[in-house]
Design a protein around this motif. Structure first.
Motif, PDB file in Angstrom:
ATOM      1  N   VAL A   1     -31.795   0.259  -8.481  1.00  0.00           N
ATOM      2  CA  VAL A   1     -31.141  -1.030  -8.277  1.00  0.00           C
ATOM      3  C   VAL A   1     -29.950  -0.815  -7.340  1.00  0.00           C
ATOM      4  N   PRO A   2     -29.861  -1.541  -6.224  1.00  0.00           N
ATOM      5  CA  PRO A   2     -28.700  -1.412  -5.327  1.00  0.00           C
ATOM      6  C   PRO A   2     -27.405  -1.752  -6.055  1.00  0.00           C
ATOM      7  N   MET A   3     -26.382  -0.938  -5.840  1.00  0.00           N
ATOM      8  CA  MET A   3     -25.092  -1.146  -6.501  1.00  0.00           C
ATOM      9  C   MET A   3     -24.235  -2.112  -5.695  1.00  0.00           C
ATOM     10  N   PRO A   4     -23.223  -2.737  -6.336  1.00  0.00           N
ATOM     11  CA  PRO A   4     -22.312  -3.613  -5.593  1.00  0.00           C
ATOM     12  C   PRO A   4     -21.595  -2.849  -4.476  1.00  0.00           C
ATOM     13  N   GLN A   5     -21.577  -3.410  -3.281  1.00  0.00           N
ATOM     14  CA  GLN A   5     -21.001  -2.712  -2.139  1.00  0.00           C
ATOM     15  C   GLN A   5     -19.493  -2.538  -2.253  1.00  0.00           C
ATOM     16  N   ASN A   6     -18.814  -3.480  -2.881  1.00  0.00           N
ATOM     17  CA  ASN A   6     -17.355  -3.434  -2.947  1.00  0.00           C
ATOM     18  C   ASN A   6     -16.821  -2.802  -4.223  1.00  0.00           C
ATOM     19  N   MET A   7     -17.700  -2.193  -5.015  1.00  0.00           N
ATOM     20  CA  MET A   7     -17.258  -1.606  -6.275  1.00  0.00           C
ATOM     21  C   MET A   7     -16.757  -0.190  -6.059  1.00  0.00           C
ATOM     22  N   ASP A   8     -15.604   0.113  -6.647  1.00  0.00           N
ATOM     23  CA  ASP A   8     -15.076   1.473  -6.620  1.00  0.00           C
ATOM     24  C   ASP A   8     -15.969   2.336  -7.504  1.00  0.00           C
ATOM     25  N   ARG A   9     -16.628   3.334  -6.900  1.00  0.00           N
ATOM     26  CA  ARG A   9     -17.611   4.127  -7.636  1.00  0.00           C
ATOM     27  C   ARG A   9     -16.990   5.239  -8.478  1.00  0.00           C
ATOM     28  N   LYS A  10     -15.677   5.414  -8.407  1.00  0.00           N
ATOM     29  CA  LYS A  10     -15.031   6.447  -9.216  1.00  0.00           C
ATOM     30  C   LYS A  10     -14.791   5.911 -10.619  1.00  0.00           C
ATOM     31  N   CYS A  11     -15.879   5.704 -11.323  1.00  0.00           N
ATOM     32  CA  CYS A  11     -15.816   5.087 -12.644  1.00  0.00           C
ATOM     33  C   CYS A  11     -17.014   5.520 -13.458  1.00  0.00           C
ATOM     34  N   GLN A  12     -16.989   5.170 -14.714  1.00  0.00           N
ATOM     35  CA  GLN A  12     -18.133   5.363 -15.602  1.00  0.00           C
ATOM     36  C   GLN A  12     -18.817   4.020 -15.767  1.00  0.00           C
ATOM     37  N   ILE A  13     -20.124   3.959 -15.497  1.00  0.00           N
ATOM     38  CA  ILE A  13     -20.797   2.665 -15.506  1.00  0.00           C
ATOM     39  C   ILE A  13     -21.753   2.535 -16.684  1.00  0.00           C
ATOM     40  N   ASP A  14     -21.997   1.303 -17.046  1.00  0.00           N
ATOM     41  CA  ASP A  14     -22.990   0.952 -18.061  1.00  0.00           C
ATOM     42  C   ASP A  14     -23.682  -0.323 -17.584  1.00  0.00           C
ATOM     43  N   VAL A  15     -24.821  -0.643 -18.174  1.00  0.00           N
ATOM     44  CA  VAL A  15     -25.540  -1.855 -17.799  1.00  0.00           C
ATOM     45  C   VAL A  15     -25.552  -2.823 -18.978  1.00  0.00           C
ATOM     46  N   GLY A  16     -25.652  -4.118 -18.661  1.00  0.00           N
ATOM     47  CA  GLY A  16     -25.682  -5.146 -19.684  1.00  0.00           C
ATOM     48  C   GLY A  16     -26.444  -6.366 -19.210  1.00  0.00           C
ATOM     49  N   TYR A  17     -26.516  -7.350 -20.095  1.00  0.00           N
ATOM     50  CA  TYR A  17     -27.227  -8.612 -19.830  1.00  0.00           C
ATOM     51  C   TYR A  17     -26.297  -9.751 -20.186  1.00  0.00           C
TER      52      TYR A  17
END
Length: 409
Positions: free
Chosen positions: A259-275
């Motif tokens: 899934v393409p990630m948000p272009q403007n998101m700072d990637r120096k983070c811990q991510i999770d997915v939700g609905y």
């Protein structure tokens, strides 16, 4: 001899329903019934055989499900703590009521593997897995798989395992996806084995291995737009947060993609997915800035990513899980740190805590919609026969619906 109270209640229900609906057109009756909660529909099944035939039909089950989804009604929160499950009505958010689930837990934890169209998939420590409809109280234990804790001589024991529940609309089938990860003895190589269970066929099957490493070992997959999603990396260096990405498993085609990630998101983070509200979410947690929640407004269109809100770091935040919009869409209910439920006001950007009687001190929450979906679907060939027979009876439907309301009491 006194008549049992349950019999009196049923008789009164018959009389009231008969008087209220006797003169209504059949299509109006069906529309009214499709808007009712499952608990009432289960009682109405006992009024007359035509009613039972209607409420049990695949046509009505689908109609009721569609009506609930479009009106965002009959929603509840399912909370898990250790070996117990609790239910909270979304309309009131007043009381957490303990549920009697069908699995033995041996004083250990129960896991919720997924939620879809009113069905929950749950699992105990012995890896007994059940499809369960908490509204109808019906359940089905899945056939067990042979032990595969060791892949081969070059692989260590199974290091991680995740599940995800999805609905295959093309084949009208509910599927459970299981990904088992095996780590090589060199701690550099890995194998991510994929198996899928079909509720309609009541069978597991093996698919091609997945070329990704699981990031979180006990997080259920998130179902959005016919795909189940997890957070993964391409290698075993799990501390490189910038390498985290989201994959989507297409439940119908049984294929996997990124899934393409948000272009403007700072990637120096811990991510999770939700609905949230029919959209895929990414929850980005930063060490000192709080948590950002992004939503994909149009699935498959990477330009439609937008940041919905930020939960500021007033104190150390461990986790945020968006759950559901308020009825008017101005607030988002979310779970924080597995300890609290709170509303986030999208206009004022303020957080308001939700007080629920009987709320467990530590929990995991998932949204579940009431439904009549069966855990025992008929096979495709049987369904075709039923549909053919149903076509012959369509012209008689108005008659038997009308007869159902004109009861002889």
């Amino acid at each position: 001899m006194k008549t049992p109270k349950s019999t009196v209640d049923t008789t009164q229900l018959q009389i009231q329903a008969s008087k209220a609906m006797a003169d209504l057109p059949p299509e109006v009756i069906v529309d009214i019934l499709s808007r009712l909660p499952v608990c009432l529909l289960l009682r109405f099944r006992s009024i007359a055989k035509p009613w039972r035939s209607l409420i049990d039909s695949s046509y009505f089950v689908h109609l009721h499900l569609t009506q609930s989804a479009e009106s965002k009604s009959h929603l509840s929160l399912i909370l898990r703590k250790d070996s117990d499950l609790y239910c909270i009505s979304f309309d009131s958010l007043n009381d957490a009521v303990e549920l009697n689930h069908p699995l033995m837990c041996y004083s250990n934890r129960i896991r919720v593997l997924g939620s879809c169209n009113g069905l929950l998939c749950i699992c105990n420590v012995a890896e007994d897995i059940a499809f369960w409809n908490p509204s109808t109280k019906k359940y089905r234990i899945l056939p067990s798989l042979p032990s595969d804790r060791k892949r081969d001589s070059n692989m260590c024991l199974c290091g991680a395992r995740v599940y995800g529940l999805g609905y295959d609309a093309v084949h009208d089938d509910y599927k459970l996806v299981r990904i088992s990860q095996f780590i090589g003895l060199d701690y550099l190589s890995f194998v991510s084995e994929v198996r899928v269970f079909s509720l309609r066929n009541n069978a597991w099957k093996r698919l091609e291995d997945m070329p990704y490493v699981l990031c979180y070992t006990r997080k259920m997959g998130i179902l959005v737009s016919g795909c189940v999603h997890w957070v993964v990396t391409r290698n075993l260096e799990l501390d490189q947060h910038a390498m985290e990405l989201v994959i989507a498993f297409d439940v119908t085609n049984e294929t996997c993609g990124e899934v393409p990630m948000p272009q403007n998101m700072d990637r120096k983070c811990q991510i999770d997915v939700g609905y949230l509200g029919g959209c895929l979410c990414i929850v980005a947690k930063y060490e000192d800035k709080g948590v950002d929640v992004w939503t994909l407004k149009e699935y498959g269109v990477k330009e439609s990513w937008s940041k919905l809100f930020t939960v500021s770091q007033t104190r150390r935040i461990k986790s945020v899980r968006p759950l559901v919009y308020s009825k008017n869409g101005s607030e988002v209910l979310f779970e924080q740190d597995h300890e609290n439920l709170a509303w986030f006001d999208l206009k004022s950007q303020r957080v308001k805590s939700v007080k629920v009687r009987g709320l467990p001190d530590l929990f995991e929450a998932v949204v579940c919609m009431e439904s009549l979906v069966s855990v025992h679907p008929c096979r495709r060939e049987d369904k075709k026969k039923q549909e053919a027979a149903g076509d012959l009876k369509n012209k008689k439907r108005d008659d038997f619906l009308s007869q159902g309301f004109k009861l002889v009491l």
